[in-house]
Design a protein around this motif. Structure first.
Motif, short mmCIF file in Angstrom:
data_model
loop_
_atom_site.label_atom_id
_atom_site.label_comp_id
_atom_site.label_asym_id
_atom_site.label_seq_id
_atom_site.Cartn_x
_atom_site.Cartn_y
_atom_site.Cartn_z
N GLU A 60 22.30 34.72 84.20
CA GLU A 60 21.84 34.39 82.84
C GLU A 60 22.43 33.04 82.40
N LEU A 61 23.71 32.84 82.73
CA LEU A 61 24.38 31.60 82.32
C LEU A 61 23.68 30.37 82.92
N CYS A 62 23.27 30.51 84.16
CA CYS A 62 22.64 29.37 84.83
C CYS A 62 21.12 29.41 84.72
N GLY A 63 20.60 30.43 84.04
CA GLY A 63 19.14 30.61 84.03
C GLY A 63 18.43 29.78 82.96
N LYS A 64 17.18 30.16 82.73
CA LYS A 64 16.35 29.37 81.82
C LYS A 64 16.43 29.82 80.36
N GLY A 65 17.00 31.03 80.16
CA GLY A 65 17.01 31.61 78.81
C GLY A 65 17.63 30.69 77.77
N ARG A 66 17.04 30.67 76.56
CA ARG A 66 17.56 29.75 75.53
C ARG A 66 18.09 30.49 74.32
N ALA A 67 18.14 31.83 74.44
CA ALA A 67 18.68 32.60 73.30
C ALA A 67 20.13 32.19 73.08
N ARG A 68 20.56 32.32 71.84
CA ARG A 68 21.91 31.87 71.49
C ARG A 68 22.99 32.53 72.34
N ARG A 69 22.79 33.86 72.65
CA ARG A 69 23.85 34.57 73.40
C ARG A 69 24.08 33.97 74.79
N VAL A 70 23.08 33.28 75.34
CA VAL A 70 23.32 32.63 76.63
C VAL A 70 23.48 31.11 76.49
N HIS A 113 26.64 25.99 76.92
CA HIS A 113 27.16 24.72 76.38
C HIS A 113 28.67 24.63 76.62
N LEU A 114 29.33 25.79 76.39
CA LEU A 114 30.79 25.78 76.56
C LEU A 114 31.16 25.56 78.03
N ALA A 115 30.40 26.19 78.92
CA ALA A 115 30.67 26.00 80.36
C ALA A 115 30.51 24.53 80.72
N MET A 116 29.48 23.90 80.19
CA MET A 116 29.27 22.47 80.45
C MET A 116 30.47 21.67 79.97
N HIS A 117 30.90 22.01 78.75
CA HIS A 117 32.01 21.27 78.14
C HIS A 117 33.29 21.44 78.97
N HIS A 167 23.73 16.71 76.11
CA HIS A 167 23.41 17.37 74.84
C HIS A 167 24.22 18.66 74.70
N GLY A 168 24.29 19.43 75.80
CA GLY A 168 25.04 20.69 75.79
C GLY A 168 26.51 20.47 75.44
N CYS A 169 27.10 19.44 76.04
CA CYS A 169 28.52 19.14 75.76
C CYS A 169 28.69 18.76 74.29
N GLU A 170 27.75 17.97 73.79
CA GLU A 170 27.85 17.56 72.39
C GLU A 170 27.73 18.77 71.46
N ARG A 171 26.80 19.68 71.82
CA ARG A 171 26.64 20.90 71.03
C ARG A 171 27.95 21.68 71.03
N ALA A 172 28.54 21.81 72.22
CA ALA A 172 29.78 22.59 72.34
C ALA A 172 30.86 21.98 71.45
N VAL A 173 31.00 20.64 71.52
CA VAL A 173 32.04 19.98 70.74
C VAL A 173 31.80 20.21 69.25
#
Ligand code: ADP
Ligand code: MG
Length: 443
Positions: free
Chosen positions: A367-377, A382-386, A413-419
């Motif tokens: 799920e973490l590496c998948g395509k899902g865009r729900a907030r829970r994943v 984003h945090l994993a990217m960061h 973008h993911g890293c920026e979201r995480a920050v």
């Protein structure tokens, strides 16, 4: 003779007249863009090169061209790789007063980083030249100077070298990471000492701030930083910054700061080629008492790609193994050292980061590496990217590859979201603290 041919002939002669590094830095990539009314209009890569050539080499160049055509010659320089014009910027707010002499240098961060031990290669030539020029005198019109590029390519090294040289010349220089700037500001606000904080940063002659991507998502420190830049926007002051990406892609810093950054000069630093990697290894090898044979250096330079930091790690491992096990330093032990990981300096393996993050949030790795865009994943992703980014040895593209084949801009973008989430979401912050703590343990 056709003007293009004249310019080529002039380049050939200039190559003999000036030092190799001067030629490579300033002249090699020029080209004749037009010939109007007897004037040779030469295209150069950036405004910095244009000004430098105009101020320091025009006479020599004109003399050389005149010699070729057998009569007086006029040469001018224009930007040739046309970049979009920077957006209009605000007028400077105030001119800084004379600075107190201060140089702050984190010794742990700067073990002897100087211009002497910085190896200039094709990917770092312009950044090196720009830093050296700034170290000599402020560069009006190129303020701030931003050196940007991937991790481990020598940005911090250049900032430290510049700070040292400024200090040696008796100019006040202050070197700080964006993170320390932020922390200091926070304590200043708490301790009601913002006035002295401002006095310190807005009056120094040369301010050098490392890793400004750290300001992303930090509203008050990026605001303060913008005012600092404005205060130092004067011909007698110079700001030099480093960043892991081009200033214009740092939209997350806000429009005003982004446009202030883009109004200066941004110079990219890219990975060294094999020749430069070997030269860097030679410089680093000189610090050891053990002699490192040149064939080992060449072998390592050819077999460790990319970042200089990885190259240095491999060299340290090689020497450490020789000391501990008494193995000879040759290509075979070098080859072993390249295959080994270093539990202290090497980052946590990416699969462990992914497993820990997924586990913490109760989702599967798929799920973490998948395509899902729900907030829970999406948030854990984003945090994993960061976290992967924080470890400092992977490019955005590599992280994208690890997390299900995403491209580098998605990761950015993911890293920026995480920050940005981390700055306002206590629960996420505690997840991050927990994960960092776990990952810092060796297994
Ligand atoms: P960055 O700040 O870009 O992440 P650093 O400046 O910390 O990279 O460089 C990482 C290491 O690589 C440092 O030890 C630095 O001295 C070394 N290094 C990087 N580029 C060069 C270079 N061109 N010449 C010599 N050493 C280099
Ligand atoms: Mg750095």
């Amino acid at each position: 003779m056709r003007p293009e041919k004249v310019w080529r002939a002039a380049l050939g002669e200039l190559q003999l007249q000036v030092s190799r590094s001067t030629f490579d830095t300033w002249l090699r990539n020029t080209r004749l863009v037009s010939f109007e009314d007897g004037e040779y209009i030469v295209g150069v890569e950036n405004g910095f090169a244009r000004d430098w050539l105009d101020a320091r080499m025009r006479t020599t160049i004109e003399r050389t061209v005149a010699g070729i055509i057998g009569g007086p010659a006029k040469v001018s320089f224009v930007l040739w790789q046309h970049k979009p014009e920077p957006a209009a910027t605000e007028t400077p707010l105030l001119t800084a007063s004379l600075a107190t002499k201060a140089v702050r240098q984190k010794s742990s961060r700067a073990p002897g980083y100087s211009f002497d031990n910085f190896v200039v290669g094709p990917g770092s030539r312009m950044a090196h030249a720009a830093a050296l020029t700034v170290a000599e005198a402020p560069l009006p019109g190129h303020n701030p100077l931003v050196i940007y590029g991937d991790v481990g390519l020598g940005k911090t090294h250049l900032l430290c070298a510049t700070a040292h040289l400024c200090a040696r010349a008796g100019r006040s220089a202050l070197l700080i990471t964006a993170e320390d700037f932020t922390n200091e500001l926070v304590s200043a606000i708490r301790g009601h000492t913002t006035e002295s904080f401002r006095e310190k940063y807005r009056t120094v002659e040369v301010l050098l701030v490392d890793d400004i991507q750290f300001f992303v998502g930090k509203k008050s420190s990026s605001e303060e930083f913008l005012h600092t830049l404005n205060a130092l926007y004067s011909p007698s002051h110079q700001v030099m910054l480093s960043c892991d990406q081009a200033p214009e892609s740092l939209a997350a810093l806000g429009r005003r700061l982004c446009s202030r950054l883009s109004a200066g000069l941004a110079v990219e630093i890219t990975a060294p080629d094999a020749g430069a990697r070997a030269e860097i290894l030679r410089t680093k090898a000189a610090a050891f008492t053990e002699p490192i044979p040149d064939e080992v250096i060449t072998f390592m330079a050819e077999n460790v790609g990319g970042h200089v930091r990885a190259l240095e790690g491999a060299l340290h491992r090689l020497v450490a193994r020789a000391r501990v096990f008494g193995t000879p330093i040759d290509t075979s032990s070098a080859s072993d050292a390249l295959c080994q990981s270093d539990p202290i300096n090497d980052p946590v393996p990416s699969d462990r980061v992914i497993a820990e993050v997924a586990g913490r949030f109760g989702i599967t790795q798929r799920e973490l590496c998948g395509k899902g865009r729900a907030r829970r994943v999406a948030v854990p992703r984003h945090l994993a990217m960061h976290i992967l980014r924080e470890q400092g040895n992977r490019s955005l593209a590599e992280i994208g590859e690890l997390l299900g084949g995403r491209d580098h801009s998605t990761v950015r973008h993911g890293c920026e979201r995480a920050v940005s989430l981390l700055s306002r979401d206590d629960t996420l912050r505690s997840h991050a603290a927990f994960l960092r703590e776990r990952l810092s343990r060796s297994t």
